[in-house]
Design a protein around this motif. Sequence first.
Motif, short mmCIF file in Angstrom:
data_model
loop_
_atom_site.label_atom_id
_atom_site.label_comp_id
_atom_site.label_asym_id
_atom_site.label_seq_id
_atom_site.Cartn_x
_atom_site.Cartn_y
_atom_site.Cartn_z
N SER A 90 0.83 -1.20 0.00
CA SER A 90 0.00 0.00 0.00
C SER A 90 0.87 1.26 0.00
CB SER A 90 -0.97 0.00 1.19
OG SER A 90 -0.26 -0.14 2.39
N GLY A 91 2.18 1.05 -0.05
CA GLY A 91 3.11 2.17 -0.16
C GLY A 91 3.14 2.74 -1.56
N GLU A 92 4.00 3.72 -1.74
CA GLU A 92 4.17 4.40 -3.03
C GLU A 92 5.19 3.64 -3.90
OE1 GLU A 92 2.47 7.25 -3.81
OE2 GLU A 92 1.45 7.06 -1.88
N ASP A 93 5.18 3.95 -5.18
CA ASP A 93 6.17 3.36 -6.08
C ASP A 93 7.59 3.63 -5.59
OD1 ASP A 93 4.29 2.33 -7.86
OD2 ASP A 93 4.33 4.12 -9.13
N VAL A 113 12.33 -11.07 -6.87
CA VAL A 113 11.01 -10.46 -6.97
C VAL A 113 10.62 -10.37 -8.45
CG1 VAL A 113 9.66 -8.36 -6.57
CG2 VAL A 113 11.18 -9.21 -4.79
N ASP A 114 9.49 -10.98 -8.77
CA ASP A 114 9.02 -11.03 -10.15
C ASP A 114 8.25 -9.78 -10.56
OD1 ASP A 114 9.84 -13.77 -10.95
OD2 ASP A 114 8.57 -14.29 -9.23
N GLY A 115 7.74 -9.04 -9.61
CA GLY A 115 6.98 -7.85 -9.93
C GLY A 115 6.43 -7.21 -8.68
N SER A 116 5.75 -6.09 -8.88
CA SER A 116 5.19 -5.38 -7.73
C SER A 116 3.94 -4.63 -8.15
CB SER A 116 6.22 -4.41 -7.15
OG SER A 116 6.61 -3.47 -8.14
N THR A 117 3.12 -4.39 -7.16
CA THR A 117 1.91 -3.59 -7.32
C THR A 117 1.86 -2.67 -6.12
OG1 THR A 117 0.79 -5.38 -8.49
CG2 THR A 117 -0.60 -3.68 -7.53
N THR A 118 1.58 -1.39 -6.35
CA THR A 118 1.57 -0.41 -5.26
C THR A 118 0.22 0.31 -5.21
OG1 THR A 118 2.38 1.44 -6.58
CG2 THR A 118 4.05 -0.02 -5.59
N SER A 119 0.11 1.19 -4.24
CA SER A 119 -1.12 1.97 -4.08
C SER A 119 -1.45 2.79 -5.33
CB SER A 119 -1.03 2.88 -2.86
OG SER A 119 0.05 3.78 -3.00
N ALA A 120 -0.44 3.10 -6.12
CA ALA A 120 -0.67 3.87 -7.35
C ALA A 120 -1.48 3.08 -8.38
CB ALA A 120 0.66 4.31 -7.96
N ASP A 121 -1.52 1.76 -8.22
CA ASP A 121 -2.20 0.91 -9.18
C ASP A 121 -3.67 0.64 -8.85
OD1 ASP A 121 0.14 0.36 -10.81
OD2 ASP A 121 0.87 -0.82 -9.11
N VAL A 122 -4.12 1.14 -7.70
CA VAL A 122 -5.49 0.83 -7.25
C VAL A 122 -6.19 2.07 -6.72
CG1 VAL A 122 -4.96 -1.57 -6.70
CG2 VAL A 122 -4.72 0.18 -4.93
N GLU A 123 -7.51 2.01 -6.69
CA GLU A 123 -8.29 3.09 -6.09
C GLU A 123 -8.27 3.02 -4.58
OE1 GLU A 123 -12.28 4.27 -7.23
OE2 GLU A 123 -11.81 3.68 -9.29
N SER A 124 -8.42 1.79 -4.06
CA SER A 124 -8.47 1.59 -2.61
C SER A 124 -7.43 0.57 -2.20
CB SER A 124 -9.85 1.08 -2.20
OG SER A 124 -10.85 2.01 -2.54
N ALA A 125 -6.60 0.95 -1.24
CA ALA A 125 -5.59 0.03 -0.72
C ALA A 125 -6.17 -0.71 0.48
CB ALA A 125 -4.33 0.79 -0.37
N GLU A 126 -5.32 -1.40 1.21
CA GLU A 126 -5.75 -2.20 2.36
C GLU A 126 -6.58 -1.37 3.33
OE1 GLU A 126 -1.89 -3.24 3.65
OE2 GLU A 126 -1.71 -4.88 2.24
N ARG A 180 -5.98 -8.22 -5.63
CA ARG A 180 -6.63 -8.61 -6.88
C ARG A 180 -5.89 -8.02 -8.08
NH1 ARG A 180 -12.75 -7.71 -4.74
NH2 ARG A 180 -12.99 -9.76 -3.75
N THR A 181 -5.48 -6.77 -7.96
CA THR A 181 -4.74 -6.11 -9.04
C THR A 181 -3.38 -6.76 -9.24
OG1 THR A 181 -5.91 -4.03 -8.67
CG2 THR A 181 -3.82 -3.90 -9.85
N ALA A 182 -2.70 -7.10 -8.15
CA ALA A 182 -1.40 -7.77 -8.25
C ALA A 182 -1.54 -9.09 -8.98
CB ALA A 182 -0.81 -7.99 -6.87
N ALA A 183 -2.57 -9.86 -8.65
CA ALA A 183 -2.79 -11.14 -9.32
C ALA A 183 -3.06 -10.94 -10.81
CB ALA A 183 -3.95 -11.89 -8.65
N GLU A 184 -3.87 -9.95 -11.12
CA GLU A 184 -4.20 -9.68 -12.52
C GLU A 184 -2.99 -9.19 -13.30
OE1 GLU A 184 -6.77 -6.28 -14.62
OE2 GLU A 184 -7.96 -7.60 -13.33
N GLN A 185 -2.27 -8.21 -12.74
CA GLN A 185 -1.13 -7.62 -13.44
C GLN A 185 -0.01 -8.63 -13.71
OE1 GLN A 185 0.13 -4.44 -10.82
NE2 GLN A 185 -0.90 -2.89 -12.08
N HIS A 186 0.14 -9.59 -12.80
CA HIS A 186 1.28 -10.49 -12.87
C HIS A 186 0.90 -11.92 -13.25
CE1 HIS A 186 3.72 -7.21 -11.45
NE2 HIS A 186 2.81 -7.00 -10.53
N GLY A 187 -0.35 -12.09 -13.70
CA GLY A 187 -0.79 -13.39 -14.19
C GLY A 187 -0.81 -14.48 -13.14
N LEU A 188 -1.13 -14.11 -11.91
CA LEU A 188 -1.17 -15.09 -10.83
C LEU A 188 -2.52 -15.79 -10.79
CD1 LEU A 188 0.43 -12.94 -7.99
CD2 LEU A 188 1.58 -14.45 -9.62
N ASP A 189 -2.50 -17.06 -10.52
CA ASP A 189 -3.72 -17.84 -10.34
C ASP A 189 -4.23 -17.55 -8.93
OD1 ASP A 189 -5.67 -19.74 -9.84
OD2 ASP A 189 -4.49 -21.42 -10.59
#
Length: 141
Positions: free
Chosen positions: A26-29, A45-58, A65-74
């Motif tokens: 939920s931190g910044e880039d 580390v294969d990738g990252s998702t931060t608060s900048a990628d979502v409307e609402s963080a934790e 959900r966005t991390a799973a989508e962005q990085h092709g996680l099941d």
Amino acid sequence: MAAFPRVDELLAACRERGLAVVLATSGEDSDLEWMVPAIGGEDVVDGSTTSADVESAEPAPDLLRTAAEQHGLDPDRTVAVGDTIWDVRAARDAGSPCIPPTCGGISRQELVEEGADEVYDDPADLLAHLDDSIVGKVARG
């Protein structure tokens, strides 16, 4: 900032078992500039998702959900590791198990009451029990 004990070895062990390692914070880039080196994640580390990628963080599940989508996680093979009750709530609402360590200052009881699937003392404790943990079970398929 110092990383928790053996977190670099834990991440490497996950990768050795064929798992993707994605940071969802939920931190910044800009936080990734110190965070990734602090945890020894440059090579694992294969990738990252931060608060900048979502409307609402934790505690909203959007970050996971966005991390799973962005990085092709099941989503059925994704396990969250986070040390707060917010992490546990976000994982639960995203449909993923969460296995928090208590080294973040939240008690085992609070984490379990919030819905944590497993609780470890710190990354070194999870590493010592990795093959018996939910992470190990996911790695085995």
